[in-house]
Write an enzyme that holds these catalytic residues in place. Structure first.
Site, PDB file in Angstrom:
ATOM      1  N   TYR A 119       0.830  -1.204   0.000  1.00  0.00           N
ATOM      2  CA  TYR A 119       0.000   0.000   0.000  1.00  0.00           C
ATOM      3  C   TYR A 119       0.867   1.258   0.000  1.00  0.00           C
ATOM      4  O   TYR A 119       1.707   1.448   0.880  1.00  0.00           O
ATOM      5  CB  TYR A 119      -0.933   0.027   1.209  1.00  0.00           C
ATOM      6  N   HIS A 134      -1.599 -12.052   0.516  1.00  0.00           N
ATOM      7  CA  HIS A 134      -2.402 -11.007  -0.130  1.00  0.00           C
ATOM      8  C   HIS A 134      -3.244 -11.576  -1.268  1.00  0.00           C
ATOM      9  O   HIS A 134      -4.379 -11.155  -1.476  1.00  0.00           O
ATOM     10  CB  HIS A 134      -1.491  -9.896  -0.652  1.00  0.00           C
TER      11      HIS A 134
END
Length: 359
Positions: A70, A139
């Site tokens: 991120y 993820h």
């Protein structure tokens, strides 16, 4: 509103257990994906990050979600610096993810293999200014790493005290179920939580993933819970706006569903977003939605949704308007004993069975 919001206990301090574990987390997880400047062209500018974090904690919140990728690592750095200034690392439950590459032109800087997992955790710990991660997610599934390698690597990190709990995101149901079974028989840590895209406007997780999570007693921590703002009422027929980088667009079914949401919101004198979030909390009790906020006002609005109770008629209208095709085998045998037409075939019509296990 319910006693949950009117009691002396802060609204986010009504903690729930994270799946089949003893870890206590708030009923709303705060998504921190927009924290940082690297992704402003996608996420927009977020200027109230610290105020939002402080407001979340003041309301009893303790569960923060992020990923190593991120904002190219900025998100973890911001959270690490905030925790250092507040001195509240031990109070917070920090969830982060690995899988996506952080180094260019390095074939082993992406994927779920042991080398990338251990390297990613090392870097995340540095950015977060901590010595452990509470909840580490795969993820996304890479379709190359053996499941045994993933789970044994998780086991090693937990044994070393660098990670406390195992989680998966954006992974097929069969992979997660197999991983949990392998962990059970090897004596390795089980899967505590799962993240996937789920909202009133996208219920496809109900086909395979949610039944798997119930059966395996894995916490459901969905992202995209407001459906990218599709049902807020700001998009009208005749408009075809790009929503979050053009990922999706409004369909006529979306507009019809939005009409139902708007009508119920007016009945209860709340916002469309609160109805969308309240539907999830009513439809899937125990779910821990991830909510992202640009302002403290948005966070407070989300928190208030915890106190909204939709009646059976309102739930039916929302469920009917958002219904999906479950597909085979569910359209043939249902998703439970009472839905299975074959069980009651020819002479067995009167069979009843109470307290059927979720699986």
């Amino acid at each position: 509103m319910t006693d949950q919001l009117s009691s002396q206990v802060p609204p986010l301090a009504h903690y729930r257990l994270l799946g089949n574990s003893g870890l206590r987390v708030s009923p709303l997880c705060l998504g921190c994906m927009g924290y940082g400047k690297s992704w402003q062209d996608i996420m927009g500018e977020h200027v109230e990050n610290e105020a939002i974090l402080d407001t979340y904690v003041e309301a009893g919140g303790n569960f923060l979600d992020m990923a190593n990728k991120y904002n190219e690592g900025e998100t973890e750095e911001i959270i690490g610096e905030w925790m250092k200034k507040r001195g509240n690392r031990e109070r917070m439950v920090i969830a982060t993810k690995f899988s996506i590459g952080m180094r260019k032109n390095d074939p082993n800087a992406v994927g779920n293999h042991r080398k990338n997992m251990i390297s990613a955790v090392k870097d995340s710990l540095k950015r977060l200014q901590t010595d452990y991660i509470d909840l580490l997610y795969v993820h996304f599934w890479d379709f190359t790493t053996p499941i045994e390698e993933v789970m044994s690597s998780f086991h090693d990190l937990i044994s070393a005290g660098k990670v406390h709990y195992v989680a998966f995101s954006d992974t097929p149901a069969w992979v997660v179920a197999k991983a949990n079974t392998i962990a059970q028989f090897r004596g390795w840590p089980h899967v505590a939580a799962y993240q996937g895209r789920y909202s009133l406007s996208d219920r496809t997780m109900e086909r395979e993933l949610i039944p798997m999570l119930r059966s395996e007693k894995i916490a459901h921590v969905p992202w995209g819970v407001l459906g990218q703002g599709k049902l807020t009422g700001k998009y009208q027929r005749g408009m075809q706006p790009k929503i979050r980088g053009g990922i999706t667009q409004m369909t006529e079914k979306d507009f019809q569903l939005q009409d139902v949401v708007t009508d119920i919101a007016k009945q209860l004198n709340v916002s469309n977003s609160q109805i969308v979030l309240a539907w999830m909390l009513n439809h899937q009790p125990g779910t821990i939605p991830i909510v992202g906020c640009r302002t403290t006002a948005q966070l407070k609005e989300h928190i208030q949704a915890l106190g909204i109770r939709l009646n059976s008629e309102q739930m039916k209208r929302l469920n009917d308007a958002s219904a999906i095709e479950l597909g085979f085998p569910h359209d043939f045998i249902g998703q439970g004993f009472k839905q299975n037409p074959i069980i009651k075939y020819r002479g067995n019509e009167n069979i009843e069975l109470d307290d059927v296990p979720l699986q």
